[in-house]
Design an enzyme around this catalytic site. Sequence first.
Site, short mmCIF file in Angstrom:
data_model
loop_
_atom_site.label_atom_id
_atom_site.label_comp_id
_atom_site.label_asym_id
_atom_site.label_seq_id
_atom_site.Cartn_x
_atom_site.Cartn_y
_atom_site.Cartn_z
N THR A 48 -1.05 0.47 -2.24
CA THR A 48 -1.89 0.33 -1.04
C THR A 48 -1.53 1.30 0.07
O THR A 48 -2.38 1.62 0.90
CB THR A 48 -1.76 -1.09 -0.46
N GLU A 114 -5.10 -2.72 -6.79
CA GLU A 114 -4.21 -2.21 -5.73
C GLU A 114 -2.94 -3.05 -5.75
O GLU A 114 -3.00 -4.28 -5.85
CB GLU A 114 -4.87 -2.34 -4.35
N ASP A 164 -0.54 8.00 -5.95
CA ASP A 164 -0.23 6.60 -6.25
C ASP A 164 -0.61 6.23 -7.68
O ASP A 164 -1.48 6.89 -8.27
CB ASP A 164 -0.95 5.67 -5.24
ZN LIG Z 1 -5.22 4.96 -4.88
#
Ligand SMILES: [Zn+2]
Length: 262
Positions: A48, A114, A164
Site C-alpha cells: 500500500t 493490496e 511493489d
Molecule cells: Zn501497486
Amino acid sequence: MSVILGGCATQTDKKPAGVGTYPADECLSCEAIMPRSVPITYLILHHTAAPLPSALEILRGKDPQHKVGIHYLVSDETVPRVFKLASEEFSTSHAGRSKWLSVKSMNQASIGIEIVNLDGNTQLYPKAQIAKVISVSLDIIKRHNIPATNVLAHSDIAIGRKVDPGSNFPWKLLAESGVGAWPDDADVARFKILYTKNIPSNSELFEMFKTYGYRPENSETKTIKSTVEAFQRHFRTSKVNGEADAETVAILAALNFKYRKK
Ligand SMILES: [Zn+2]
C-alpha cells in the site's frame, strides 16, 4: 434460516459459477470499479505504501483526482484482517499503465490484492500477514484457475514505474505454498555454469525477458537494467541492482525452461 456463504455479501455480489468471493473479515465499498470485458486470468500483488486507515481511504476510490481501487486488502494488524473492497466480477484500477505477455492493461484481466506495508523493499512483512495473503491468493487461484506464472508483482508489469510489493516480499515461500512461480534449484545451478562464462547481450536478454512475460520497451541498456531490477525484486531478492549477473540470468533461463518450454 438463510446463511450467506463467502463472507460479507453486498448488493453487487451476483455470483456466477467460478467467480464467488473470499470470505473477508470486513467489506467496504469501492467506487472505482468497471465492468469486466475479459475473464480473470491474473492475480497482482501490491504494497500500500500507506498505513491501514489512509490506504482504506485511498483504495475506496473516493478521490475524484485519483480513481484507484482494489479487490482485497490485507492489514498489518497483529491478527491481520482481510478487507474486501470490490466484488471480483468487476475490474478495479490497481495496475495503471501495465503490460505482461500480450496483455496491454492488466486491470481488466486481474484481481488485485493490496498488502499494508509502507515499503516492501525496506520493511518486513509479518508472518501472520503473509499467511493471510497466501490464504486469499490460494482461494482466488483455485476459483479462477490462475496459472502460477500469472501471479505477479505490480513491479513485474510496470517496469521502472512501480517497485511493489518489494524485495522483502517472500515470493519463494508463496510459491512453496502454491502461489506463483519459482525456478527449480537444479536448473538454476546448471544455467549458472553456462552464464558464468558468457553473459547474454542486451538483445538476448530482451528476448529472454519477453519469453517469460516481461515487456521491456526496447533492448537499450537503461531499459534492460530496469527490467533486470524488476525481475530481481521478484526472483533474486538478495541483490537488487539491475545488473544481469550470472545468477540472475540463470534464474530467468530456469524459469523459461520450466514454464515456457515449447
Ligand atoms: Zn501497486
